[in-house]
Design a protein around this motif. Sequence first.
Motif, PDB file in Angstrom:
ATOM      1  N   GLN A  58      90.490 -44.890 -18.357  1.00  0.00           N
ATOM      2  CA  GLN A  58      91.421 -44.506 -17.294  1.00  0.00           C
ATOM      3  C   GLN A  58      92.651 -43.829 -17.892  1.00  0.00           C
ATOM      4  OE1 GLN A  58      89.553 -44.929 -14.379  1.00  0.00           O
ATOM      5  NE2 GLN A  58      90.986 -46.289 -13.391  1.00  0.00           N
ATOM      6  N   ALA A  75      87.321 -38.316 -11.720  1.00  0.00           N
ATOM      7  CA  ALA A  75      88.410 -38.918 -10.951  1.00  0.00           C
ATOM      8  C   ALA A  75      88.635 -40.344 -11.422  1.00  0.00           C
ATOM      9  CB  ALA A  75      88.056 -38.910  -9.464  1.00  0.00           C
ATOM     10  N   ARG A  76      89.894 -40.783 -11.358  1.00  0.00           N
ATOM     11  CA  ARG A  76      90.186 -42.174 -11.692  1.00  0.00           C
ATOM     12  C   ARG A  76      89.557 -43.098 -10.652  1.00  0.00           C
ATOM     13  NH1 ARG A  76      96.429 -42.295 -13.796  1.00  0.00           N
ATOM     14  NH2 ARG A  76      95.970 -41.575 -15.895  1.00  0.00           N
ATOM     15  N   ILE A  77      89.110 -44.220 -11.117  1.00  0.00           N
ATOM     16  CA  ILE A  77      88.477 -45.192 -10.239  1.00  0.00           C
ATOM     17  C   ILE A  77      89.551 -46.123  -9.695  1.00  0.00           C
ATOM     18  CG2 ILE A  77      86.652 -46.910 -10.049  1.00  0.00           C
ATOM     19  CD1 ILE A  77      85.728 -44.143 -10.982  1.00  0.00           C
ATOM     20  N   GLU A  78      89.412 -46.471  -8.429  1.00  0.00           N
ATOM     21  CA  GLU A  78      90.294 -47.479  -7.856  1.00  0.00           C
ATOM     22  C   GLU A  78      89.462 -48.727  -7.592  1.00  0.00           C
ATOM     23  OE1 GLU A  78      91.143 -45.926  -3.676  1.00  0.00           O
ATOM     24  OE2 GLU A  78      90.748 -44.119  -4.814  1.00  0.00           O
ATOM     25  N   GLY A  79      89.826 -49.473  -6.634  1.00  0.00           N
ATOM     26  CA  GLY A  79      89.054 -50.671  -6.348  1.00  0.00           C
ATOM     27  C   GLY A  79      89.776 -51.544  -5.352  1.00  0.00           C
TER      28      GLY A  79
ATOM     29  N   GLY B 520      89.653 -53.985  -8.056  1.00  0.00           N
ATOM     30  CA  GLY B 520      88.759 -53.134  -8.829  1.00  0.00           C
ATOM     31  C   GLY B 520      87.895 -53.908  -9.805  1.00  0.00           C
ATOM     32  N   GLU B 712      83.672 -56.254  -6.681  1.00  0.00           N
ATOM     33  CA  GLU B 712      83.498 -55.049  -5.857  1.00  0.00           C
ATOM     34  C   GLU B 712      82.044 -54.865  -5.413  1.00  0.00           C
ATOM     35  OE1 GLU B 712      86.583 -53.082  -5.507  1.00  0.00           O
ATOM     36  OE2 GLU B 712      87.135 -54.987  -6.376  1.00  0.00           O
TER      37      GLU B 712
END
Lengths: 80, 750
Positions: A58, A75-79, B520, B712
């Motif tokens: 990231q 793209a950066r991962i979110e969550g 996340g 998740e």
Amino acid sequence: MASVVFPDSFLEHTGGTREFDTAAACYRDLLTELKARWPDLTEILDRSAVAIDGQIYQDAFLEEIQPHSEVFFMARIEGG
Amino acid sequence: MAEAVDYKQIGTRPVRPDGVDKVTGRARFGADLILPNMVHGRVLRSPHAHARIKRIDLSPALEMEGVVAAISGADFPDIEGGEVGGEGGGTLGDVAKNIMARDKVVYHGHAVAAVAATSPALANAALEAIEVEYEPLPPVLDVLAAMEDDAVLVNENNFTQGVENADKPSNVAAVGKLARGDLDEGFAAADLVIEREYQVPMAHQGYIEPHACVASIDETGRGSVWCCTQGHFEFRANTAKILNKDIADLKFIASEIGGGFGGKTVVYLEPLAVMLSEKCGHPVKMTMTREEVFRATGPTSGTVARVKLGVKNDGTITAADAWVAFEAGAFAGAPTMPGMMAIYAPYDIENFSVEVFDVLVNKPKVAAYRAPGAPQTMHAFECALDEAAIALDMDPLDLRMINAAEEGTQAPYGPKFPPIGFKACLEAAKAHPNYTKPVPEGAGRGVSAGFWFNIGMQSSAEININENGTVMVIEGSPDIGGSRASMCLMAAETLGVEYDKVRAQVGDTESTGFCNVTGGSRTTFATGLAVTQACEDVIAECKKRAAMSWGVDEDQVEWQDGSAVPGPGVNADVNPMSLADLAGSAAKTGGPIQGRASVNAQGAGASFSVNFTDIAVDHDTGKTDVLSFTAIQDAGTAIHPAYVEGQMQGGAVQGLGWALNEEYVYDDNGVMENAGFLDYRIPVASDLPMIDTEIIEVPNPSHPYGVRGVGETPIVAPLAAVSNAVSRAVGKRLCDLPLSPPNVLAALDD
């Protein structure tokens, strides 16, 4: 040379270039090279993630890039 | 590099440390704090889904006895752009406008003013006294209608990102695309092509605890905020930025939390409470009602997805094409990118394309919800796969196995996968007794795969060794799913002590280092990494102290089973020193023993799942009956297996609710008609069978104990598993969720 692959969202800033080779030895050096070559990429690079040889970072900085490494921007991962 | 080893603590199932407090009511949640001279804040919300604000007059409220402060958008600094940080979609400027409208309200329930008064009843009366003049505008509620060229604009200044020459405002905030190979060639090689449109409704995270906070700000503008949050450091930063304050002037303390699932990663009440408290000089408590939670806090996006799938007769996928429109709510920031990158992730596909759209509609701004974006996109593709399996007369697990990604497969989003457990999940599903038994009469069996990337990000941890050798872990990740127990287990394993000698505490923003939000599926991975490294720091210090005591070099001391021992060849006539021994002599060897670590954890390991469910359908009423549900997931090493199973069961239940009943129902004016748990129907115990789980443990090589992250992935697969089960039960493809009785009946009658 390591191979670098851009996602679609980069292409409007790279004049359509999707792939290129680099001799950068670490991610910091690669960023310097990219920003010099395509200044319009700076903003999007700063909020992108990168995968080097399958490992997703990231916030990469000094991660090594080997001569045969595969580098993918994403793209950066979110969550939740 | 994680290896298969016999751990002493990791993998055990100790009783959760917060359990007794929670079931006895002792645990303190966001609304439980009471401070001297505290007053009560309430929010006035828009009765219109879309309107210009022509005038707001707070003075009638302020003239009421007992009303101590009132605020509106005019009290807030203007903020444009800016990063939200953590996991919030969109910009900080949008978050600021979302928590308090400025010149326009853009959804029903949008905040337009707030008051503080000496009682909740008085605060409610004060809201009624505030005068607001609106110029109502037509709302746009349907995502496809919002994409039309002549659609009513939610934001007249929104121009589409991701397209060239976007010279006209639009409700499409952003477009994204991912593609590889040659679609035409791929579809030409297919023996079978499936093409469908699927809809998934907007749904709420459904946490039981409504948003709540108490802010106490002094006359210098400094103070504290207690709140239920998934990330008090980011709440502090966002509150400070929205109010143009120094983050050092605010201390944020995370309460116990009654669920978040992504919905408590963004601020709503906190900046309002801080401003009200600063204005009136009292601590201000604010709590949302359930109705406010539904109307004004982040649901997840509803979607319309169009999928075209090409397969050969042997089951090989030759091409896949998807188009997915996401409802963003009234501000940009739908989870399009992760949804786009996840849709084909379990499979090795040569030719594919997926295009996603972030679309503004006059509904609440969406927020993260477990694996944001993936349940919606993967629902569409996994349903298409099921239809292909039926057409090819092939077991749906076999179809997935033929195309399954494994180590070395080029993921659709770019890199090659490191070790992953998708095939292991498929194999476990095929062998599971719930799968080998016949499908019950009148039921259908649905299968689906799930996936999530997992993330790392920043975490800090400190370890204090108490005077008697017991261990205190302090870290900054709010405990939503049992992370304190997991931290204790990893600390105990690393230090070589028993679990019951370790305690963990979530520190406030002034007592521990920065931690990103709990979300996340990062906390056990990243904060666990910080805790492990902090323990290594303690061990290094302990070896130094023992060397000092024994008069040997530090490198002649080893650490075994919680004690410093002389290394091989050392002739010192000494006894091992336990943590208690070392702590007892610490005053003579340099003072208290501490360790600490800060990390920006990289190398999170992706987690795959396979779910299957048997569902019976009453053809006269449309009612569904979930007979069994089986969740199989590669969690990496399960630090506390009972918590892992709990995450898998919780995600499955939320996915079942979303698939079967949950949806936002709006009238033509954009007013949500089911803003309460009586009408917005989440599953209750009597709706559900026991959720059977099987944990697959393929260790993540980037974590010392092989942790991947769990929370998740479990919500991803249930949507399609349910769709596929119901479709097979009724012998007809049902593409739109929820599969509630009226919707099932309507589809059967169609």
